[in-house]
Design a protein around this motif. Structure first.
Motif, PDB file in Angstrom:
ATOM      1  N   PRO A 175       3.982   0.358 -10.262  1.00 39.93           N
ATOM      2  CA  PRO A 175       3.276   0.451  -8.981  1.00 39.93           C
ATOM      3  C   PRO A 175       1.940  -0.293  -9.039  1.00 39.93           C
ATOM      4  O   PRO A 175       1.207  -0.177 -10.009  1.00 39.93           O
ATOM      5  CB  PRO A 175       3.068   1.962  -8.788  1.00 39.93           C
ATOM      6  CG  PRO A 175       3.255   2.572 -10.141  1.00 39.93           C
ATOM      7  CD  PRO A 175       4.121   1.647 -10.939  1.00 39.93           C
ATOM      8  N   GLY A 200      -1.786  -1.349  -7.280  1.00 42.07           N
ATOM      9  CA  GLY A 200      -2.836  -1.007  -6.328  1.00 42.07           C
ATOM     10  C   GLY A 200      -3.616  -2.248  -5.961  1.00 42.07           C
ATOM     11  O   GLY A 200      -3.296  -3.343  -6.442  1.00 42.07           O
ATOM     12  N   ASP A 233      -1.743  14.686  -7.779  1.00 41.08           N
ATOM     13  CA  ASP A 233      -0.340  14.366  -7.496  1.00 41.08           C
ATOM     14  C   ASP A 233      -0.321  13.914  -6.033  1.00 41.08           C
ATOM     15  O   ASP A 233      -0.204  14.723  -5.103  1.00 41.08           O
ATOM     16  CB  ASP A 233       0.534  15.612  -7.718  1.00 41.08           C
ATOM     17  CG  ASP A 233       2.019  15.293  -7.609  1.00 41.08           C
ATOM     18  OD1 ASP A 233       2.365  14.335  -6.875  1.00 41.08           O
ATOM     19  OD2 ASP A 233       2.827  15.994  -8.241  1.00 41.08           O
ATOM     20  N   SER A 234      -0.467  12.617  -5.835  1.00 42.43           N
ATOM     21  CA  SER A 234      -0.778  12.121  -4.489  1.00 42.43           C
ATOM     22  C   SER A 234       0.360  12.362  -3.493  1.00 42.43           C
ATOM     23  O   SER A 234       0.115  12.686  -2.334  1.00 42.43           O
ATOM     24  CB  SER A 234      -1.159  10.639  -4.545  1.00 42.43           C
ATOM     25  OG  SER A 234      -0.167   9.912  -5.223  1.00 42.43           O
ATOM     26  N   ARG A 235       1.579  12.225  -3.961  1.00 36.83           N
ATOM     27  CA  ARG A 235       2.698  12.437  -3.014  1.00 36.83           C
ATOM     28  C   ARG A 235       2.844  13.903  -2.639  1.00 36.83           C
ATOM     29  O   ARG A 235       3.079  14.245  -1.487  1.00 36.83           O
ATOM     30  CB  ARG A 235       3.996  11.926  -3.610  1.00 36.83           C
ATOM     31  CG  ARG A 235       3.966  10.423  -3.712  1.00 36.83           C
ATOM     32  CD  ARG A 235       5.339   9.847  -3.681  1.00 36.83           C
ATOM     33  NE  ARG A 235       5.224   8.400  -3.613  1.00 36.83           N
ATOM     34  CZ  ARG A 235       6.184   7.556  -3.914  1.00 36.83           C
ATOM     35  NH1 ARG A 235       7.359   8.009  -4.298  1.00 36.83           N
ATOM     36  NH2 ARG A 235       5.997   6.261  -3.811  1.00 36.83           N
ATOM     37  N   ASN A 265      -2.545   6.197   3.357  1.00 43.25           N
ATOM     38  CA  ASN A 265      -1.402   5.855   2.510  1.00 43.25           C
ATOM     39  C   ASN A 265      -1.648   6.458   1.123  1.00 43.25           C
ATOM     40  O   ASN A 265      -2.444   5.931   0.351  1.00 43.25           O
ATOM     41  CB  ASN A 265      -1.274   4.331   2.422  1.00 43.25           C
ATOM     42  CG  ASN A 265      -0.181   3.915   1.460  1.00 43.25           C
ATOM     43  OD1 ASN A 265       0.491   4.764   0.859  1.00 43.25           O
ATOM     44  ND2 ASN A 265      -0.005   2.618   1.299  1.00 43.25           N
ATOM     45  N   ASP A 320       0.021   6.394  -1.451  1.00 43.87           N
ATOM     46  CA  ASP A 320       0.466   5.551  -2.570  1.00 43.87           C
ATOM     47  C   ASP A 320      -0.507   4.422  -2.889  1.00 43.87           C
ATOM     48  O   ASP A 320      -0.350   3.741  -3.897  1.00 43.87           O
ATOM     49  CB  ASP A 320       1.832   4.920  -2.245  1.00 43.87           C
ATOM     50  CG  ASP A 320       2.925   5.965  -2.165  1.00 43.87           C
ATOM     51  OD1 ASP A 320       2.749   7.051  -2.753  1.00 43.87           O
ATOM     52  OD2 ASP A 320       3.939   5.694  -1.499  1.00 43.87           O
ATOM     53  N   GLY A 345      -2.486   5.904  -5.593  1.00 42.78           N
ATOM     54  CA  GLY A 345      -1.609   6.715  -6.441  1.00 42.78           C
ATOM     55  C   GLY A 345      -2.300   7.949  -7.008  1.00 42.78           C
ATOM     56  O   GLY A 345      -3.174   8.542  -6.382  1.00 42.78           O
ATOM     57  N   ASP A 346      -1.900   8.303  -8.221  1.00 41.22           N
ATOM     58  CA  ASP A 346      -2.385   9.544  -8.842  1.00 41.22           C
ATOM     59  C   ASP A 346      -3.711   9.287  -9.566  1.00 41.22           C
ATOM     60  O   ASP A 346      -3.776   9.192 -10.798  1.00 41.22           O
ATOM     61  CB  ASP A 346      -1.335  10.079  -9.823  1.00 41.22           C
ATOM     62  CG  ASP A 346      -0.106  10.616  -9.104  1.00 41.22           C
ATOM     63  OD1 ASP A 346      -0.058  10.547  -7.851  1.00 41.22           O
ATOM     64  OD2 ASP A 346       0.812  11.109  -9.791  1.00 41.22           O
TER      65      ASP A 346
END
Ligand code: GLU
Length: 289
Positions: A124, A126, A159-161, A183, A185, A188-189
């Protein structure tokens, strides 16, 4: 610009430098934007020293920052806040996130993360490089008893999601960039508590923006992605939602954003070279943001 604000709002802005180096032209622009927005609205301009990273903070820079701001005629209201005095508030916020189940402990070293990212087919990404690949996510539901927060043995990550599932869709308003859909994502984390200092930038900044009742968060547009995770944290922690204004950055002749390497553009250097504060401010290229 603020004409559709509800009447009666007290505008409160802040400038939040780290006392890890001297202020340069980029800081002067950030301070000026925050200062002018508050002053135009009869509001308050506040100063916050982001001094949680004790390994990088140097004592003399607090006074240097304050001296530079005074010289630039950017005067703040209320005593400057030092984040180093607020560690208990950050720990309480982290504890709340832990109770919500949206943070997890992470023992990964930088090296391990790099190796894992290198081994992934589609790591992933950024805005500024690879994101944390989630190695420790979901590993540790039983390993996070109460009281383990910030005990120095591990970092804590968002835990972003899972967090975004809990809050549902979110937006924030930026006066230059318009309404932004969060967003989760994008970054992310992120780390919310470093193992060495028990907190980290995103957590401390949302806790303090609420504590100082900041109505308008103004800063360089390199931090626009940060607003996504910060809005998420505000929603999780039940904190008020500020309006944002991410302004253009001051760039050097090569188009790079200013950093510590640009010592020639430090406010103190420009002052010593005989420039007046008005001339320094004129070099910022500040339009009407
Ligand atoms: N300390 C950050 C910087 O100097 C500012 C963070 C913020 O304004 O949220 O870039």
């Amino acid at each position: 610009m603020l004409s559709d604000e509800p009447s009666g709002i007290t505008v409160r802005t802040r400038f939040a430098p780290s006392p890890t180096g001297r202020l340069h032209l980029g800081h002067a622009l950030a301070a000026r934007v925050a200062h002018d927005l508050a002053r135009e609205q009869g509001g308050h301009f506040l100063l916050r020293h982001e001094d949680i990273d004790v390994s990088r903070v140097r004592g003399e820079y607090y006074a240097q920052i304050e001296e530079d701001l005074r010289w630039l005629d950017l005067h703040w209201n209320e005593p400057a806040l030092r984040q180093s005095s607020r560690l208990a508030a950050y720990a309480a916020a982290l504890d709340r996130l832990r109770l919500l189940g949206v943070v997890y402990p992470c023992n990964c070293t930088r090296r391990e993360i790099q190796d894992e990212v290198a081994a992934m087919v589609a790591a992933p990404q950024g805005p500024e490089g690879p994101l944390y690949p989630g190695t420790c996510r979901g590993l540790s539901d039983e390993a996070t008893p109460p009281g383990m927060v910030a005990d120095g043995s591990h970092a804590w990550r968002l835990d972003s999601r899972k967090a975004a599932k809990l809050t549902g869709p979110l937006t924030f308003t930026d006066l230059r960039h318009g309404t932004q859909v969060v967003n989760p994502d994008l970054l992310g984390d992120v780390v919310l508590a470093r193992r060495d200092i028990g907190t980290a930038y995103h957590l401390a900044v949302v806790v303090d923006d609420a504590y100082q009742q900041i109505s308008h968060v103004t800063r360089g547009e390199d931090l626009l992605p940060a607003a996504h995770v910060q809005r998420l944290l505000q929603a999780l922690l039940g904190l008020p939602e500020p309006v944002y204004l991410h302004h253009p950055l001051v760039l050097d002749a090569q188009g790079r954003r200013l950093a510590k390497r640009h010592d020639a553009l430090a406010i103190a250097t420009l002052r010593q070279s005989g420039m007046s504060a008005a001339e320094v401010l004129a070099r910022l290229g500040a339009g009407d943001f």
